[in-house]
Design a protein around this motif. Structure first.
Motif, short mmCIF file in Angstrom:
data_model
loop_
_atom_site.label_atom_id
_atom_site.label_comp_id
_atom_site.label_asym_id
_atom_site.label_seq_id
_atom_site.Cartn_x
_atom_site.Cartn_y
_atom_site.Cartn_z
N GLY A 1 0.78 -1.23 0.00
CA GLY A 1 0.00 0.00 0.00
C GLY A 1 0.81 1.28 0.00
O GLY A 1 0.23 2.37 -0.04
N GLU A 2 2.14 1.17 0.06
CA GLU A 2 2.99 2.36 0.08
C GLU A 2 3.60 2.59 -1.30
O GLU A 2 4.09 1.66 -1.94
N ALA A 3 3.59 3.84 -1.78
CA ALA A 3 4.14 4.19 -3.08
C ALA A 3 5.66 4.21 -3.04
O ALA A 3 6.26 4.43 -1.99
N GLY A 4 6.26 3.96 -4.19
CA GLY A 4 7.71 4.06 -4.27
C GLY A 4 8.33 2.95 -5.08
O GLY A 4 7.74 1.88 -5.26
N THR A 5 9.53 3.20 -5.59
CA THR A 5 10.27 2.19 -6.33
C THR A 5 11.35 1.60 -5.44
O THR A 5 11.69 2.15 -4.40
N GLY A 6 11.90 0.48 -5.89
CA GLY A 6 13.00 -0.11 -5.12
C GLY A 6 12.52 -1.23 -4.22
O GLY A 6 11.46 -1.80 -4.44
N PRO A 7 13.30 -1.55 -3.20
CA PRO A 7 14.46 -0.80 -2.72
C PRO A 7 15.65 -0.77 -3.70
O PRO A 7 15.92 -1.76 -4.36
N ILE A 8 16.29 0.39 -3.73
CA ILE A 8 17.46 0.56 -4.59
C ILE A 8 18.44 1.51 -3.91
O ILE A 8 18.03 2.47 -3.25
N LEU A 9 19.73 1.20 -4.06
CA LEU A 9 20.79 2.02 -3.45
C LEU A 9 21.84 2.32 -4.50
O LEU A 9 22.24 1.43 -5.25
#
Length: 202
Positions: free
Chosen positions: A180-188
């Protein structure tokens, strides 16, 4: 605590002396004294509503709205911290004061420290929502839980994820997906490499 605003409404208990609640309107600022003579913690917003413990000694509920900014001073080796958001809701127990705060709407989190006995620091983070746990009385931040389009920048290192848990005491960042949370990744990313994984511990 010190309160300033263009308009302040206060409600007292039956004894006429014990403050039970306050409403600060237009240019509201609330300052908590620092521990052991340290710098004060400052909360600002267009409005700030507070509710006190029954004895009037500690703030146990606080709501700030519009252009919220919280400034937490340097404590020992800890950096200064500034948090901006649209709203803030904070709670705590009588005798302890505020220990949990939820920031929502365009959260901007910054840690800064000039070079000296410890290395200089300029660490920034953005998210949709941020929940922080602090020592009693809105003291030092111990844990920060970022949610929604999280982005950290620390020098050449950048990190993105839907969810990021920043453990202040261990100086560790955990990046993960979240339902339910927006965002891409995880990416570092840093100057040497790019890492993508289900969970990343930094």
């Amino acid at each position: 605590e010190t309160m300033t605003a263009r308009n302040i409404d206060m409600a007292y208990g039956a004894d006429g002396r014990t403050l039970q609640s306050s409403k600060l309107m237009e240019g509201a600022v609330l300052e908590f004294p620092g521990a052991n003579g340290g710098g004060s913690r400052r909360i600002a917003g267009t409005t700030i509503d507070t509710a006190m413990s029954p004895d009037g000694a500690t703030v146990t509920n606080l709501t700030a709205r519009e252009n919220v900014q919280v400034d937490l001073p340097v404590e020992g080796d800890s950096p200064a911290r500034r948090i901006r958001s649209a709203t803030l809701r904070a709670t705590g127990a009588p005798g302890q004061g505020i220990q949990n705060a939820v920031f929502e709407g365009g959260v901007d989190f910054a840690e800064t420290r000039p070079a000296g006995k410890t290395p200089a620091l300029d660490r920034r983070a953005r998210s949709t929502r941020l929940t922080v746990d602090t020592k009693p009385g809105f003291g030092a931040v111990e844990r920060a839980d970022f949610r929604g389009n999280v982005r950290f920048v620390d020098g050449e290192l950048t990190a993105e994820a839907p969810k990021a848990i920043y453990d202040i005491t261990r100086d560790q960042l955990d990046l993960s997906p979240a339902s339910g949370e927006a965002g891409t990744g995880p990416i570092l990313n840093n100057a040497q490499m790019t890492v993508q994984a289900l969970n990343i511990h930094v």
